[in-house]
Design an enzyme around this catalytic site. Structure first.
Site, PDB file in Angstrom:
ATOM      1  N   THR A 194       0.832  -1.204   0.000  1.00 25.40           N
ATOM      2  CA  THR A 194       0.000   0.000   0.000  1.00 25.40           C
ATOM      3  C   THR A 194       0.867   1.255   0.000  1.00 25.40           C
ATOM      4  O   THR A 194       0.648   2.179  -0.780  1.00 25.40           O
ATOM      5  CB  THR A 194      -0.917   0.000   1.244  1.00 25.40           C
ATOM      6  OG1 THR A 194      -1.778  -1.142   1.160  1.00 25.40           O
ATOM      7  CG2 THR A 194      -1.753   1.258   1.321  1.00 25.40           C
ATOM      8  N   ASN A 212      -5.218  -9.259  -8.108  1.00 22.32           N
ATOM      9  CA  ASN A 212      -5.300 -10.002  -6.859  1.00 22.32           C
ATOM     10  C   ASN A 212      -6.552 -10.862  -6.733  1.00 22.32           C
ATOM     11  O   ASN A 212      -6.577 -11.801  -5.954  1.00 22.32           O
ATOM     12  CB  ASN A 212      -5.211  -9.052  -5.667  1.00 22.32           C
ATOM     13  CG  ASN A 212      -6.111  -7.838  -5.802  1.00 22.32           C
ATOM     14  OD1 ASN A 212      -6.054  -7.126  -6.814  1.00 22.32           O
ATOM     15  ND2 ASN A 212      -6.947  -7.615  -4.828  1.00 22.32           N
ATOM     16  N   SER A 268       5.318  -6.403  -2.073  1.00 20.25           N
ATOM     17  CA  SER A 268       4.972  -6.511  -0.651  1.00 20.25           C
ATOM     18  C   SER A 268       5.460  -7.855  -0.122  1.00 20.25           C
ATOM     19  O   SER A 268       5.187  -8.904  -0.700  1.00 20.25           O
ATOM     20  CB  SER A 268       3.455  -6.387  -0.496  1.00 20.25           C
ATOM     21  OG  SER A 268       3.098  -6.483   0.857  1.00 20.25           O
ATOM     22  N   HIS A 307       4.810  -9.876   2.541  1.00 22.88           N
ATOM     23  CA  HIS A 307       4.000 -10.978   3.070  1.00 22.88           C
ATOM     24  C   HIS A 307       3.288 -11.772   1.989  1.00 22.88           C
ATOM     25  O   HIS A 307       2.727 -12.822   2.280  1.00 22.88           O
ATOM     26  CB  HIS A 307       2.995 -10.472   4.109  1.00 22.88           C
ATOM     27  CG  HIS A 307       1.895  -9.618   3.557  1.00 22.88           C
ATOM     28  ND1 HIS A 307       0.632 -10.092   3.322  1.00 22.88           N
ATOM     29  CD2 HIS A 307       1.890  -8.322   3.158  1.00 22.88           C
ATOM     30  CE1 HIS A 307      -0.121  -9.100   2.836  1.00 22.88           C
ATOM     31  NE2 HIS A 307       0.626  -8.026   2.735  1.00 22.88           N
ATOM     32  N   CYS A 360      -9.317  -7.006   1.779  1.00 21.65           N
ATOM     33  CA  CYS A 360      -9.787  -5.728   2.315  1.00 21.65           C
ATOM     34  C   CYS A 360     -11.285  -5.592   2.155  1.00 21.65           C
ATOM     35  O   CYS A 360     -11.916  -4.831   2.855  1.00 21.65           O
ATOM     36  CB  CYS A 360      -9.136  -4.531   1.654  1.00 21.65           C
ATOM     37  SG  CYS A 360      -7.881  -4.859   0.476  1.00 21.65           S
TER      38      CYS A 360
HETATM   39  C1  LIG Z   1      -2.364  -6.121  -6.005  1.00 18.51           C
HETATM   40  C2  LIG Z   1      -2.150  -5.622  -4.629  1.00 18.51           C
HETATM   41  N1  LIG Z   1      -1.666  -4.391  -4.439  1.00 18.51           N
HETATM   42  C3  LIG Z   1      -1.424  -3.884  -3.206  1.00 18.51           C
HETATM   43  C4  LIG Z   1      -1.680  -4.625  -2.077  1.00 18.51           C
HETATM   44  C5  LIG Z   1      -1.410  -3.993  -0.739  1.00 18.51           C
HETATM   45  O1  LIG Z   1      -0.341  -4.602  -0.086  1.00 18.51           O
HETATM   46  P1  LIG Z   1      -0.196  -4.485   1.511  1.00 18.51           P
HETATM   47  O2  LIG Z   1      -1.472  -5.021   2.070  1.00 18.51           O
HETATM   48  O3  LIG Z   1       0.995  -5.270   1.832  1.00 18.51           O
HETATM   49  O4  LIG Z   1      -0.067  -3.039   1.842  1.00 18.51           O
HETATM   50  C6  LIG Z   1      -2.209  -5.933  -2.223  1.00 18.51           C
HETATM   51  C7  LIG Z   1      -2.537  -6.799  -1.073  1.00 18.51           C
HETATM   52  O5  LIG Z   1      -3.165  -6.486  -0.113  1.00 18.51           O
HETATM   53  C8  LIG Z   1      -2.445  -6.436  -3.520  1.00 18.51           C
HETATM   54  O6  LIG Z   1      -2.938  -7.657  -3.724  1.00 18.51           O
END
Ligand SMILES: Cc1ncc(COP(=O)(O)O)c(C=O)c1O
Ligand SMILES: Cc1ncc(COP(=O)(O)O)c(C=O)c1O
Ligand code: FES
Ligand code: FES
Lengths: 131, 387, 387
Positions: free
Chosen positions: B70, B149, B197, B199, B323
């Site tokens: 994010t 995602n 990211s 995780h 989310c």
């Molecule tokens: C495509 C995509 N972008 C951004 C994010 C955000 O990553 P994070 O939750 O590690 O901030 C995610 C996952 O939540 C994601 O799947």
């Protein structure tokens, strides 16, 4: 996020199904989330003697459907009409805030089924009166 | 428990955890200090930077560490917008981006920027020519995700990158779902910025990285002690950074093998579920998708109920992005591929990972069938057709 | 190694590490998901929120998790500025803040805000009346740190809070150095926002929190998936959050005892060093300072050399804040208390922690003397007076 009682009604829903010769049928759609519920009732001497539901919806929608059928069965039409969304939620030991609207769906579907029953009654009376 | 929600997050790889461990208690020094303990932390950080750079074929100097995907997305997009606002105010993105991109664009749209949302086709793929057509002389940034995602579709980033490059427009890609899952090479992809990211690739939560191509200048969004070349101030999260580095190293080593195995399991799962269940559909493209991603819908079935029933059978899956799991609106991604609201509410995302086995897939196939049958029995949308 | 730089960062407490451990590999679920594994993470997160709230006497609903002190400061300050920009554009701060505050204020000053930097006296203390005098009808925010990171001075926050409160102006305090070190009570302090950072109180790096009083509304600076009430999107760093929670719990339990012991060691160190070394001075207030903070200067001696010599004797200390350890300008804090440039270059910050012992203090006293003597032998500023 759901209470054990919600999960119980979700996993073992009571009174699932349809009543072919129902006295009243009510269908409500939830504009917030697009979920849908149909309630079927049988009424004898002003008492709800049988009730079934079908629901397309979230865990809370299914659990509230199941719960309200248990609450309504054996009640008079007047008593059943007094069941509020809050009563359903309370009986389930609470719903998460974003899911409170799901209990609307159940209360509204029951009211719709009763309204349908009353309408049919009125029509029958009218038909009787005419003959 | 059978975990099949790797797109939401993945467990930390035990080797990653081992690599991080010394930096919590023993080598805990502040990486910006002068003494030996601080220098240990800094060295570990710099070798992690190399590992991160390597998995995307970048130079370590082109990597900054952030607190996650994010933040990387926010720095790339706002950083470009604020930096180049005198040059133009137009941003191009797609209508299937993660909220980290979409919400950032919406925010900018409220503050004087124009945003064009390029659509996807019914398979969830963006056409590079649509991006090209959207470009105006005010366009300062194109931001299109590498892999989605929810439905796992892989976008033609290299082609879009080529266009952006020719027109001299900054190009950012959110590669949070693709790094460590499919080959990602910043040069081949022609990108100026890339978010990842930790995780999502078996590293710890709370850490991520942003690739910023040499020469690209961004306005920071956090201000403070000047860490990470002034772009990301704050005491460096050394254990997190070390973990991310190690996670990249492991993923890079096993990439080919893992892709093959996950593709095989994925295709088996898709085939069986579509065969065994009436009116079951695959959302997204049949082949141009992440090796581990499966996204189904079943007529007359709502997603949350499906997930909860699978959970009680010991299977962790999701309706789409994590989310939105507590939101009520239908998935924007599923609406974008042309589904009706009621269809978009009924999705099941299964995202496989390196810990999943063939037996687990078999069990999941069987369980899905059972749950679909149970839910259809109580669905007013199904009975009307079924019998 | 004798670690005496706890203001820069602290080792993770072994009990904190134990508390975090399960959330890396076993209970690794995404806290925003529906299934059991995700719910475990969420529960752990919510009980950590209670622990954090408890140490500052807040309500758990008033706590959001961030990636650290820097981000907390940025959210509080920019979040208020952007939210209230139609009400006014004046911000009051001090001239001894951490860069996370100062640089944020400087950034806002470039974007239409007016910033007043209230001075400190020669002991490093801000006068509440100076803050009051700086208030105009355009003032929307006062941000003054609770305890200073270099010289450890504790500011009259409750008094300033009272003034801010009466005038209806938002009041933020950077309590990164004070939480877990001295009593911090958001009600007594009369603050609307308060920043804290986990790694300063024996928690992990890369996590922090911001207290936001009920009713206070901020504009977010990151946009995305709506986590943390929309104020801090991004997949929640559950192990980090759990670690911060545990660290708060431990610090709260031991606060009284630790304060007493550190104050005793601190005063022994100050007394001995001032007695044993010629022209040695204490920077900051003699008593109104953090229990673990000592900050010396020695005529004719430059800080970096001092640190490196102590390092070779196995002692980790610093010249001031860690972020400035590679910068060449003199410390702004030391300039603010009225030191000359050459004096401000010669500081030694020793910040004690719960792992330090009396023997270590004795060794440090002896080592400082040795190093000061060595450096003075080669200092042109000293030889000219000494002999
Ligand atoms: C495509 C995509 N972008 C951004 C994010 C955000 O990553 P994070 O939750 O590690 O901030 C995610 C996952 O939540 C994601 O799947
Ligand atoms: C007073 C003060 N504020 C803010 C910060 C920033 O905290 P972090 O480095 O955790 O972002 C620090 C420490 O670096 C500090 O000492
Ligand atoms: S989410 Fe709409 S009925 Fe539950
Ligand atoms: S002579 Fe080395 S910093 Fe100036």
């Amino acid at each position: 996020m759901y209470t054990e009682k919600v999960m119980d009604h979700f996993q073992n829903p009571r009174n699932v199904g349809e009543i072919k010769d129902a006295d009243g049928v009510g269908t409500e759609g939830n504009p917030v989330c697009g979920d849908l519920m149909t309630i079927y009732i049988k009424v004898e001497d002003n008492i709800i003697t049988d009730i079934k539901f079908k629901t397309f919806g979230c865990g809370a929608a299914i659990a509230t459907s199941s719960m309200i059928t248990e609450m309504a069965i054996g009640k008079t039409i007047e008593e059943a009409l007094k069941i509020t969304r809050k009563d359903v939620a309370d009986e389930l030991e609470g719903l998460p805030p974003v899911k409170m609207h799901c209990s609307n769906l159940a209360a509204d579907a029951l009211k719709a089924a009763i309204a349908d029953y009353k309408m049919k009654q009125a029509e029958e009376e009218k038909a009787k009166a005419e003959t | 428990m059978i975990y099949m929600d790797h797109s939401a997050t993945a467990p930390v790889d035990p080797a990653v955890f081992e690599a991080m461990k010394p930096y919590f208690i023993d080598s805990f020094g502040n990486a910006s200090t002068l003494y030996s303990l601080g220098r240990e932390g800094r060295r570990a950080m710099e070798s992690a930077r190399k590992q991160v750079a390597s998995i995307i074929n970048a130079d370590p100097k082109e990597i900054i560490f952030t607190s996650g995907g994010t933040e990387s997305d926010n720095i790339a997009i706002k950083g470009t917008a604020y930096r180049l606002k005198n040059k133009g105010n137009h941003i191009i993105t797609s209508n299937i981006e993660h909220p980290a991109v979409t919400e950032t664009c919406k925010y900018l749209a409220k503050h004087g920027f124009d945003v064009t949302y390029v659509p996807v086709d019914n398979d969830g793929i963006i056409k590079a020519s649509d991006v090209e057509d959207a470009i105006t002389d005010k366009t300062i940034l194109i931001t299109i995700m590498h892999a989605n995602n929810e439905i796992g579709t892989i976008q033609p980033i290299a082609e879009i990158g080529q266009i952006a490059h020719e027109k001299g427009i900054y190009f950012h890609t959110d590669a949070v779902q693709s790094v460590g899952k499919i080959p990602v090479d910043v040069n081949e992809l022609n990108v100026d910025m890339l978010s990842l990211s930790s995780h999502k690739l078996y590293g710890p939560k709370g850490i991520g990285a942003l690739y910023i191509k040499k020469g690209v200048r961004l306005e920071p969004i956090l201000h403070g002690g000047g860490h990470e070349r002034g772009l990301r101030p704050g005491t460096e999260n050394v254990p997190g950074i070390v973990g991310l580095g190690k996670a990249c190293e492991i993923s890079q080593e096993n990439l080919e093998k893992e892709m093959q195995e996950l593709t095989r399991l994925r295709d088996k799962l898709i085939k069986a579920v579509l065969e065994e269940n009436e009116e079951a559909y695959l959302n997204g493209h049949p082949t141009q998708r992440l090796p581990g991603n499966v996204n189904f819908r079943f007529t007359g079935i709502e997603g949350e109920s499906l997930i909860l029933h699978l959970d009680s059978k010991g299977i962790a899956a999701s309706t789409g992005s994590a989310c939105s799991s507590t939101k009520l609106e239908p998935s924007q991604v599923l609406m974008a591929i042309g589904l009706k609201e009621v269809e978009a509410h009924g999705s099941l995302r299964i995202s496989l990972g390196r810990d999943n086995t063939e037996e687990q897939i078999d069990y999941v196939i069987k369980s899905i069938k059972e749950v679909v049958d149970i839910l259809r029995k109580m669905s007013p949308l199904w009975c009307s057709k079924g019998e």
